[in-house]
Scaffold this motif. Structure first.
Motif, PDB file in Angstrom:
ATOM      1  N   ARG A 289      26.877  -3.282 -20.798  1.00 11.80           N
ATOM      2  CA  ARG A 289      25.518  -3.769 -21.081  1.00 11.80           C
ATOM      3  C   ARG A 289      24.551  -3.328 -19.988  1.00 11.80           C
ATOM      4  O   ARG A 289      23.397  -2.982 -20.277  1.00 11.80           O
ATOM      5  CB  ARG A 289      25.522  -5.296 -21.218  1.00 11.80           C
ATOM      6  CG  ARG A 289      26.107  -5.803 -22.524  1.00 11.80           C
ATOM      7  CD  ARG A 289      25.758  -7.266 -22.755  1.00 11.80           C
ATOM      8  NE  ARG A 289      26.370  -8.125 -21.749  1.00 11.80           N
ATOM      9  CZ  ARG A 289      27.573  -8.671 -21.867  1.00 11.80           C
ATOM     10  NH1 ARG A 289      28.308  -8.434 -22.945  1.00 11.80           N
ATOM     11  NH2 ARG A 289      28.057  -9.459 -20.922  1.00 11.80           N
ATOM     12  N   HIS A 290      25.000  -3.335 -18.748  1.00  8.70           N
ATOM     13  CA  HIS A 290      24.131  -2.847 -17.663  1.00  8.70           C
ATOM     14  C   HIS A 290      23.821  -1.365 -17.845  1.00  8.70           C
ATOM     15  O   HIS A 290      22.674  -0.930 -17.635  1.00  8.70           O
ATOM     16  CB  HIS A 290      24.808  -3.084 -16.320  1.00  8.70           C
ATOM     17  CG  HIS A 290      24.816  -4.516 -15.868  1.00  8.70           C
ATOM     18  ND1 HIS A 290      23.667  -5.221 -15.596  1.00  8.70           N
ATOM     19  CD2 HIS A 290      25.843  -5.380 -15.646  1.00  8.70           C
ATOM     20  CE1 HIS A 290      23.969  -6.456 -15.227  1.00  8.70           C
ATOM     21  NE2 HIS A 290      25.290  -6.570 -15.247  1.00  8.70           N
ATOM     22  N   TRP A 291      24.833  -0.584 -18.219  1.00  6.93           N
ATOM     23  CA  TRP A 291      24.605   0.842 -18.452  1.00  6.93           C
ATOM     24  C   TRP A 291      23.626   1.053 -19.607  1.00  6.93           C
ATOM     25  O   TRP A 291      22.756   1.938 -19.552  1.00  6.93           O
ATOM     26  CB  TRP A 291      25.920   1.550 -18.747  1.00  6.93           C
ATOM     27  CG  TRP A 291      26.666   2.021 -17.541  1.00  6.93           C
ATOM     28  CD1 TRP A 291      27.889   1.619 -17.117  1.00  6.93           C
ATOM     29  CD2 TRP A 291      26.228   3.004 -16.595  1.00  6.93           C
ATOM     30  NE1 TRP A 291      28.245   2.279 -15.958  1.00  6.93           N
ATOM     31  CE2 TRP A 291      27.252   3.142 -15.619  1.00  6.93           C
ATOM     32  CE3 TRP A 291      25.076   3.779 -16.469  1.00  6.93           C
ATOM     33  CZ2 TRP A 291      27.159   4.016 -14.545  1.00  6.93           C
ATOM     34  CZ3 TRP A 291      24.976   4.660 -15.389  1.00  6.93           C
ATOM     35  CH2 TRP A 291      26.000   4.769 -14.453  1.00  6.93           C
ATOM     36  N   ASN A 292      23.778   0.279 -20.666  1.00  8.21           N
ATOM     37  CA  ASN A 292      22.879   0.422 -21.814  1.00  8.21           C
ATOM     38  C   ASN A 292      21.443   0.075 -21.436  1.00  8.21           C
ATOM     39  O   ASN A 292      20.493   0.744 -21.878  1.00  8.21           O
ATOM     40  CB  ASN A 292      23.350  -0.484 -22.957  1.00  8.21           C
ATOM     41  CG  ASN A 292      24.691  -0.043 -23.527  1.00  8.21           C
ATOM     42  OD1 ASN A 292      25.120   1.101 -23.346  1.00  8.21           O
ATOM     43  ND2 ASN A 292      25.372  -0.948 -24.210  1.00  8.21           N
ATOM     44  N   THR A 293      21.300  -0.965 -20.637  1.00  6.29           N
ATOM     45  CA  THR A 293      19.956  -1.327 -20.173  1.00  6.29           C
ATOM     46  C   THR A 293      19.348  -0.204 -19.350  1.00  6.29           C
ATOM     47  O   THR A 293      18.162   0.135 -19.500  1.00  6.29           O
ATOM     48  CB  THR A 293      20.016  -2.625 -19.348  1.00  6.29           C
ATOM     49  OG1 THR A 293      20.572  -3.670 -20.140  1.00  6.29           O
ATOM     50  CG2 THR A 293      18.624  -3.025 -18.881  1.00  6.29           C
ATOM     51  N   PHE A 294      20.163   0.376 -18.479  1.00 10.86           N
ATOM     52  CA  PHE A 294      19.672   1.498 -17.667  1.00 10.86           C
ATOM     53  C   PHE A 294      19.306   2.691 -18.545  1.00 10.86           C
ATOM     54  O   PHE A 294      18.289   3.364 -18.306  1.00 10.86           O
ATOM     55  CB  PHE A 294      20.746   1.897 -16.657  1.00 10.86           C
ATOM     56  CG  PHE A 294      20.420   3.138 -15.874  1.00 10.86           C
ATOM     57  CD1 PHE A 294      19.507   3.102 -14.836  1.00 10.86           C
ATOM     58  CD2 PHE A 294      21.011   4.353 -16.195  1.00 10.86           C
ATOM     59  CE1 PHE A 294      19.194   4.255 -14.122  1.00 10.86           C
ATOM     60  CE2 PHE A 294      20.704   5.502 -15.487  1.00 10.86           C
ATOM     61  CZ  PHE A 294      19.794   5.458 -14.449  1.00 10.86           C
ATOM     62  N   ALA A 295      20.122   2.975 -19.577  1.00 10.68           N
ATOM     63  CA  ALA A 295      19.852   4.116 -20.450  1.00 10.68           C
ATOM     64  C   ALA A 295      18.550   3.942 -21.218  1.00 10.68           C
ATOM     65  O   ALA A 295      17.845   4.916 -21.511  1.00 10.68           O
ATOM     66  CB  ALA A 295      21.019   4.308 -21.421  1.00 10.68           C
ATOM     67  N   VAL A 296      18.203   2.694 -21.564  1.00 14.85           N
ATOM     68  CA  VAL A 296      16.958   2.444 -22.280  1.00 14.85           C
ATOM     69  C   VAL A 296      15.765   2.470 -21.327  1.00 14.85           C
ATOM     70  O   VAL A 296      14.696   3.016 -21.653  1.00 14.85           O
ATOM     71  CB  VAL A 296      17.036   1.084 -23.006  1.00 14.85           C
ATOM     72  CG1 VAL A 296      15.683   0.714 -23.600  1.00 14.85           C
ATOM     73  CG2 VAL A 296      18.088   1.134 -24.108  1.00 14.85           C
ATOM     74  N   ALA A 297      15.931   1.905 -20.142  1.00 14.54           N
ATOM     75  CA  ALA A 297      14.796   1.789 -19.217  1.00 14.54           C
ATOM     76  C   ALA A 297      14.484   3.107 -18.511  1.00 14.54           C
ATOM     77  O   ALA A 297      13.326   3.358 -18.156  1.00 14.54           O
ATOM     78  CB  ALA A 297      15.092   0.705 -18.180  1.00 14.54           C
ATOM     79  N   SER A 298      15.484   3.945 -18.294  1.00 18.10           N
ATOM     80  CA  SER A 298      15.264   5.177 -17.519  1.00 18.10           C
ATOM     81  C   SER A 298      14.258   6.123 -18.170  1.00 18.10           C
ATOM     82  O   SER A 298      13.337   6.604 -17.491  1.00 18.10           O
ATOM     83  CB  SER A 298      16.596   5.898 -17.299  1.00 18.10           C
ATOM     84  OG  SER A 298      17.429   5.142 -16.467  1.00 18.10           O
ATOM     85  N   PRO A 299      14.377   6.455 -19.479  1.00 20.72           N
ATOM     86  CA  PRO A 299      13.362   7.354 -20.059  1.00 20.72           C
ATOM     87  C   PRO A 299      11.951   6.802 -19.969  1.00 20.72           C
ATOM     88  O   PRO A 299      10.992   7.556 -19.741  1.00 20.72           O
ATOM     89  CB  PRO A 299      13.823   7.484 -21.525  1.00 20.72           C
ATOM     90  CG  PRO A 299      15.280   7.164 -21.504  1.00 20.72           C
ATOM     91  CD  PRO A 299      15.434   6.130 -20.444  1.00 20.72           C
ATOM     92  N   ILE A 300      11.803   5.489 -20.137  1.00 18.69           N
ATOM     93  CA  ILE A 300      10.472   4.891 -20.034  1.00 18.69           C
ATOM     94  C   ILE A 300       9.935   5.042 -18.612  1.00 18.69           C
ATOM     95  O   ILE A 300       8.768   5.408 -18.404  1.00 18.69           O
ATOM     96  CB  ILE A 300      10.528   3.404 -20.444  1.00 18.69           C
ATOM     97  CG1 ILE A 300      10.984   3.276 -21.894  1.00 18.69           C
ATOM     98  CG2 ILE A 300       9.168   2.741 -20.249  1.00 18.69           C
ATOM     99  CD1 ILE A 300      11.178   1.849 -22.352  1.00 18.69           C
TER     100      ILE A 300
END
Length: 221
Positions: free
Chosen positions: A189-200
């Protein structure tokens, strides 16, 4: 030419920020995993140590296995594994849910079973009972058994990750394992959050870099 320079500045800002974000994410996830495993190891160590200070009968381990589910939640009884071995490495108790593919020899090397460490020195017989329920002439409790150094192992068993602790005395060895599936899901879940927030975050940084480059080049225009 100026537009090309602004584009290069924006790309440089994105690439630099991306490398920094990736390095931070790897460091952050590594720290979370290490802290989480250390917390589990402390819990496993405390639970296991309390069971090995005295020589326990074979029927004790079934009650201990059941108590783990009661301690950590009846709805999650399958997240623990327990196996108790005698001094020769022969199982005297095995959890009903213990995977058949997991042999005790893969977790407990023969050299570990052969270690001899003894027990704490027996205290001299007191002249007065040191405990309220003791009467004159009663023997003090037997000395506590010394514990071998614990072994912590992470194993993939039937496509599920487990954290195992192996701890023993001269008379018995106890293996306790905890399912890491929930822990791995939390990391994911932490990785998924990072994957969503990084492009933004990178898009915002690119916009800011392009804006700053435009401001810097305005006198040139």
């Amino acid at each position: 030419m100026l537009h090309s320079f602004k584009l290069k500045m924006a790309l440089f800002s994105v690439c630099t920020s991306g490398v920094i974000l990736l390095a931070f994410a790897l460091l952050f996830m590594s720290m979370i995993r290490r802290v989480g495993l250390e917390r589990m190891d402390r819990q496993l160590h405390a639970v296991t140590e309390a069971q090995l200070r005295r020589v326990m009968p074979s029927e004790h381990w079934s009650r201990f296995d059941t108590s783990l589910a009661a301690m950590y939640g009846e709805e999650r009884p399958r997240q623990f594994l327990v196996m108790a071995l005698d001094r020769n490495g022969t199982p005297v108790y095995t959890s009903p849910r213990w995977p058949g593919s997991l042999k005790p020899g893969t977790l407990v090397p023969e050299s570990y079973l052969k270690q001899q460490i003894g027990a704490e020195p027996r205290p001299p017989r007191p002249t007065r009972p040191p405990w309220p329920l003791m009467r004159p002439g009663d023997e003090p409790p037997p000395p506590r058994l010394l514990l071998k150094r614990p072994r912590f192992v992470t194993a993939m068993i039937e496509n599920r990750p487990w954290r195992m602790v192996v701890m023993g005395t001269d008379a018995q060895t106890l293996i306790v394992g905890i399912d890491l599936s929930d822990f791995q899901s939390e990391l994911q879940r932490h990785w998924n959050t990072f994957a969503v927030a990084s492009p933004i975050a990178l898009l915002l940084l690119a916009s800011a870099g392009s804006l700053l480059a435009g401001q810097a080049l305005r006198p040139v225009k």
